[in-house]
Design a protein around this motif. Structure first.
Motif, PDB file in Angstrom:
ATOM      1  N   THR A  49      34.277  56.665  70.018  1.00  0.00           N
ATOM      2  CA  THR A  49      33.714  56.981  68.706  1.00  0.00           C
ATOM      3  C   THR A  49      34.188  55.950  67.681  1.00  0.00           C
ATOM      4  O   THR A  49      35.375  55.646  67.615  1.00  0.00           O
ATOM      5  CB  THR A  49      34.150  58.396  68.268  1.00  0.00           C
ATOM      6  N   ILE A  50      33.242  55.423  66.911  1.00  0.00           N
ATOM      7  CA  ILE A  50      33.560  54.454  65.865  1.00  0.00           C
ATOM      8  C   ILE A  50      33.071  55.007  64.532  1.00  0.00           C
ATOM      9  O   ILE A  50      31.882  55.227  64.355  1.00  0.00           O
ATOM     10  CB  ILE A  50      32.893  53.089  66.122  1.00  0.00           C
ATOM     11  N   ARG A  51      34.017  55.234  63.632  1.00  0.00           N
ATOM     12  CA  ARG A  51      33.687  55.745  62.300  1.00  0.00           C
ATOM     13  C   ARG A  51      32.754  56.954  62.356  1.00  0.00           C
ATOM     14  O   ARG A  51      31.784  57.060  61.621  1.00  0.00           O
ATOM     15  CB  ARG A  51      33.085  54.627  61.441  1.00  0.00           C
ATOM     16  N   GLY A  52      33.048  57.866  63.267  1.00  0.00           N
ATOM     17  CA  GLY A  52      32.283  59.101  63.384  1.00  0.00           C
ATOM     18  C   GLY A  52      31.052  59.017  64.267  1.00  0.00           C
ATOM     19  O   GLY A  52      30.440  60.041  64.571  1.00  0.00           O
ATOM     20  N   LEU A  53      30.676  57.817  64.707  1.00  0.00           N
ATOM     21  CA  LEU A  53      29.506  57.648  65.573  1.00  0.00           C
ATOM     22  C   LEU A  53      29.942  57.643  67.026  1.00  0.00           C
ATOM     23  O   LEU A  53      30.770  56.812  67.427  1.00  0.00           O
ATOM     24  CB  LEU A  53      28.793  56.324  65.263  1.00  0.00           C
ATOM     25  N   ARG A  54      29.398  58.555  67.831  1.00  0.00           N
ATOM     26  CA  ARG A  54      29.707  58.574  69.254  1.00  0.00           C
ATOM     27  C   ARG A  54      29.023  57.376  69.889  1.00  0.00           C
ATOM     28  O   ARG A  54      27.838  57.397  70.194  1.00  0.00           O
ATOM     29  CB  ARG A  54      29.231  59.890  69.877  1.00  0.00           C
ATOM     30  N   ALA A  55      29.788  56.285  70.045  1.00  0.00           N
ATOM     31  CA  ALA A  55      29.227  55.006  70.484  1.00  0.00           C
ATOM     32  C   ALA A  55      29.149  54.876  71.997  1.00  0.00           C
ATOM     33  O   ALA A  55      28.376  54.071  72.509  1.00  0.00           O
ATOM     34  CB  ALA A  55      30.074  53.861  69.912  1.00  0.00           C
ATOM     35  N   GLY A  56      29.942  55.633  72.725  1.00  0.00           N
ATOM     36  CA  GLY A  56      30.010  55.499  74.170  1.00  0.00           C
ATOM     37  C   GLY A  56      28.675  55.484  74.886  1.00  0.00           C
ATOM     38  O   GLY A  56      28.425  54.607  75.720  1.00  0.00           O
ATOM     39  N   PRO A  99      48.298  61.453  66.546  1.00  0.00           N
ATOM     40  CA  PRO A  99      47.273  61.808  67.534  1.00  0.00           C
ATOM     41  C   PRO A  99      45.919  62.170  66.920  1.00  0.00           C
ATOM     42  O   PRO A  99      44.886  62.039  67.585  1.00  0.00           O
ATOM     43  CB  PRO A  99      47.879  63.017  68.259  1.00  0.00           C
ATOM     44  N   LEU A 100      45.910  62.594  65.662  1.00  0.00           N
ATOM     45  CA  LEU A 100      44.627  62.881  65.017  1.00  0.00           C
ATOM     46  C   LEU A 100      43.839  61.591  64.808  1.00  0.00           C
ATOM     47  O   LEU A 100      42.612  61.579  64.906  1.00  0.00           O
ATOM     48  CB  LEU A 100      44.847  63.602  63.684  1.00  0.00           C
ATOM     49  N   GLY A 101      44.533  60.490  64.541  1.00  0.00           N
ATOM     50  CA  GLY A 101      43.871  59.191  64.452  1.00  0.00           C
ATOM     51  C   GLY A 101      43.312  58.759  65.797  1.00  0.00           C
ATOM     52  O   GLY A 101      42.220  58.185  65.873  1.00  0.00           O
ATOM     53  N   VAL A 102      44.050  59.046  66.870  1.00  0.00           N
ATOM     54  CA  VAL A 102      43.565  58.760  68.225  1.00  0.00           C
ATOM     55  C   VAL A 102      42.300  59.564  68.503  1.00  0.00           C
ATOM     56  O   VAL A 102      41.303  59.044  69.024  1.00  0.00           O
ATOM     57  CB  VAL A 102      44.649  59.077  69.280  1.00  0.00           C
ATOM     58  N   ALA A 103      42.315  60.847  68.119  1.00  0.00           N
ATOM     59  CA  ALA A 103      41.155  61.709  68.349  1.00  0.00           C
ATOM     60  C   ALA A 103      39.927  61.206  67.590  1.00  0.00           C
ATOM     61  O   ALA A 103      38.801  61.369  68.067  1.00  0.00           O
ATOM     62  CB  ALA A 103      41.478  63.145  67.936  1.00  0.00           C
ATOM     63  N   MET A 104      40.137  60.591  66.435  1.00  0.00           N
ATOM     64  CA  MET A 104      39.002  60.060  65.669  1.00  0.00           C
ATOM     65  C   MET A 104      38.242  58.987  66.446  1.00  0.00           C
ATOM     66  O   MET A 104      37.058  58.760  66.211  1.00  0.00           O
ATOM     67  CB  MET A 104      39.488  59.475  64.336  1.00  0.00           C
ATOM     68  N   CYS A 156      45.160  54.907  59.424  1.00  0.00           N
ATOM     69  CA  CYS A 156      45.799  53.699  59.975  1.00  0.00           C
ATOM     70  C   CYS A 156      45.742  53.668  61.492  1.00  0.00           C
ATOM     71  O   CYS A 156      45.459  52.629  62.085  1.00  0.00           O
ATOM     72  CB  CYS A 156      47.260  53.626  59.533  1.00  0.00           C
ATOM     73  N   VAL A 157      46.050  54.786  62.122  1.00  0.00           N
ATOM     74  CA  VAL A 157      46.058  54.825  63.587  1.00  0.00           C
ATOM     75  C   VAL A 157      44.643  54.602  64.125  1.00  0.00           C
ATOM     76  O   VAL A 157      44.440  53.823  65.063  1.00  0.00           O
ATOM     77  CB  VAL A 157      46.665  56.146  64.104  1.00  0.00           C
ATOM     78  N   GLU A 158      43.655  55.264  63.507  1.00  0.00           N
ATOM     79  CA  GLU A 158      42.269  55.048  63.923  1.00  0.00           C
ATOM     80  C   GLU A 158      41.891  53.574  63.803  1.00  0.00           C
ATOM     81  O   GLU A 158      41.353  52.971  64.747  1.00  0.00           O
ATOM     82  CB  GLU A 158      41.324  55.896  63.065  1.00  0.00           C
ATOM     83  N   GLU A 159      42.173  52.978  62.653  1.00  0.00           N
ATOM     84  CA  GLU A 159      41.782  51.572  62.440  1.00  0.00           C
ATOM     85  C   GLU A 159      42.574  50.626  63.327  1.00  0.00           C
ATOM     86  O   GLU A 159      42.033  49.624  63.816  1.00  0.00           O
ATOM     87  CB  GLU A 159      41.971  51.193  60.974  1.00  0.00           C
ATOM     88  N   ALA A 160      43.854  50.913  63.566  1.00  0.00           N
ATOM     89  CA  ALA A 160      44.667  50.043  64.425  1.00  0.00           C
ATOM     90  C   ALA A 160      44.101  49.994  65.846  1.00  0.00           C
ATOM     91  O   ALA A 160      44.083  48.941  66.484  1.00  0.00           O
ATOM     92  CB  ALA A 160      46.116  50.524  64.440  1.00  0.00           C
ATOM     93  N   ILE A 161      43.618  51.134  66.339  1.00  0.00           N
ATOM     94  CA  ILE A 161      43.000  51.173  67.674  1.00  0.00           C
ATOM     95  C   ILE A 161      41.733  50.326  67.687  1.00  0.00           C
ATOM     96  O   ILE A 161      41.514  49.510  68.592  1.00  0.00           O
ATOM     97  CB  ILE A 161      42.694  52.622  68.085  1.00  0.00           C
ATOM     98  N   LEU A 162      40.894  50.513  66.674  1.00  0.00           N
ATOM     99  CA  LEU A 162      39.662  49.719  66.598  1.00  0.00           C
ATOM    100  C   LEU A 162      39.969  48.233  66.448  1.00  0.00           C
ATOM    101  O   LEU A 162      39.302  47.382  67.046  1.00  0.00           O
ATOM    102  CB  LEU A 162      38.791  50.218  65.440  1.00  0.00           C
TER     103      LEU A 162
END
Length: 197
Positions: A49-56, A99-104, A156-162
Motif C-alpha cells: 500500500t502506498i499512501r492509502g492506495l492498495r498498489a499490490g 508498527p502502525l507505520g508499517v501497517a500503513m 516517519c516509519v511509513e515514509e522511511a519504508i517507502l
C-alpha cells in the motif's frame, strides 16, 4: 538503500533495505524533530500500500525470481529518534506506534515476522549526568500533549519504508536470483502528477 545491512533486504517482493524519514513537531512555540530509520525486509506484494492506495494488485510484474529455496521469513527493524524531552515510558509509547507505520504500507506482522522497534531521546542530557547527593530534574512534555509525536512516528516509519524501496535498483544475485526495484515509471505515473512532479 542497499548499503550495509540493507543489501539483502526485500520488501513486498521489491528490492528494499535501509530508509529514513523525519518530521518537525511544533509544541508551544518550540520545534522538535522526530526521525525514523528502518531496515525493511518484509511484506507480501498483494498487500503493498502506498499512501492509502492498495498498489499490490497493480504490481504483479516485474516478478521476483528465486532459484534458491528458503524459508518464508520477514522482518523489520525500526529506530525512532527525537530531540523532544520525553520520559522513558513515553519513549516506549513512541516505539509502540512504529508498527502502525508499517501497517500503513501493508505490512501486517505475519507469523514468521521478527520485528524490532526502539525509540530514544537526546534531550535531558544534564539529568543523566547529575552529581550524587542532589535532586536531579528532567523536562518532559505532558502525556496529554503527546499525540502529535505519535503522528510523526507513524508518518516517519511509513515514509522511511517507502524511501527504502524508492532508493533501490534491480538486484541480481547468485543462482539466477533476481529482485526487481519498485517500478519508478509506474510510481511517477500514479503519484507524480498529483504532486506536481
Amino acid at each position: 538503500g542497499s548499503v550495509g545491512g540493507g543489501t539483502g533486504m526485500i520488501a513486498f517482493g521489491f528490492k528494499a533495505g535501509s530508509g529514513t524519514a523525519s518530521r518537525i513537531v511544533e509544541w508551544h512555540g518550540r520545534r522538535y524533530t522526530v526521525g525514523a530509520f528502518v531496515q525493511a525486509n518484509f511484506g507480501k506484494r498483494s498487500n503493498f500500500t502506498i499512501r492509502g492506495l492498495r498498489a499490490g494488485p497493480d504490481l504483479v510484474e516485474p516478478a521476483i525470481r528465486e532459484s534458491t529455496p528458503h524459508a518464508e521469513k520477514g522482518s523489520i527493524i525500526g529506530v525512532v529518534a527525537t530531540d523532544a524531552p520525553l520520559l522513558p515510558h513515553q519513549m516506549k509509547r513512541l516505539a509502540r506506534r512504529a508498527p502502525l507505520g508499517v501497517a500503513m504500507t501493508g505490512g501486517f506482522g505475519y507469523h514468521s515476522s521478527g520485528d524490532i522497534f526502539l525509540a530514544f531521546s537526546t534531550a535531558n542530557r544534564e539529568a543523566a549526568l547529575a552529581p550524587s547527593g542532589r535532586i536531579a530534574s528532567a523536562d518532559f512534555i505532558p502525556d496529554t500533549d503527546i499525540d502529535p509525536f505519535f503522528d510523526a512516528v507513524i508518518e516517519c516509519v511509513e515514509e522511511a519504508i517507502l524511501n527504502a524501496l524508492v532508493a533501490n535498483d534491480d538486484m541480481t544475485g547468485r543462482d539466477g536470483n533476481f529482485v526487481p526495484a519498485l517500478p519508478k515509471a509506474w510510481l511517477k505515473g500514479k503519484f507524480g502528477a498529483s504532486q506536481g512532479k
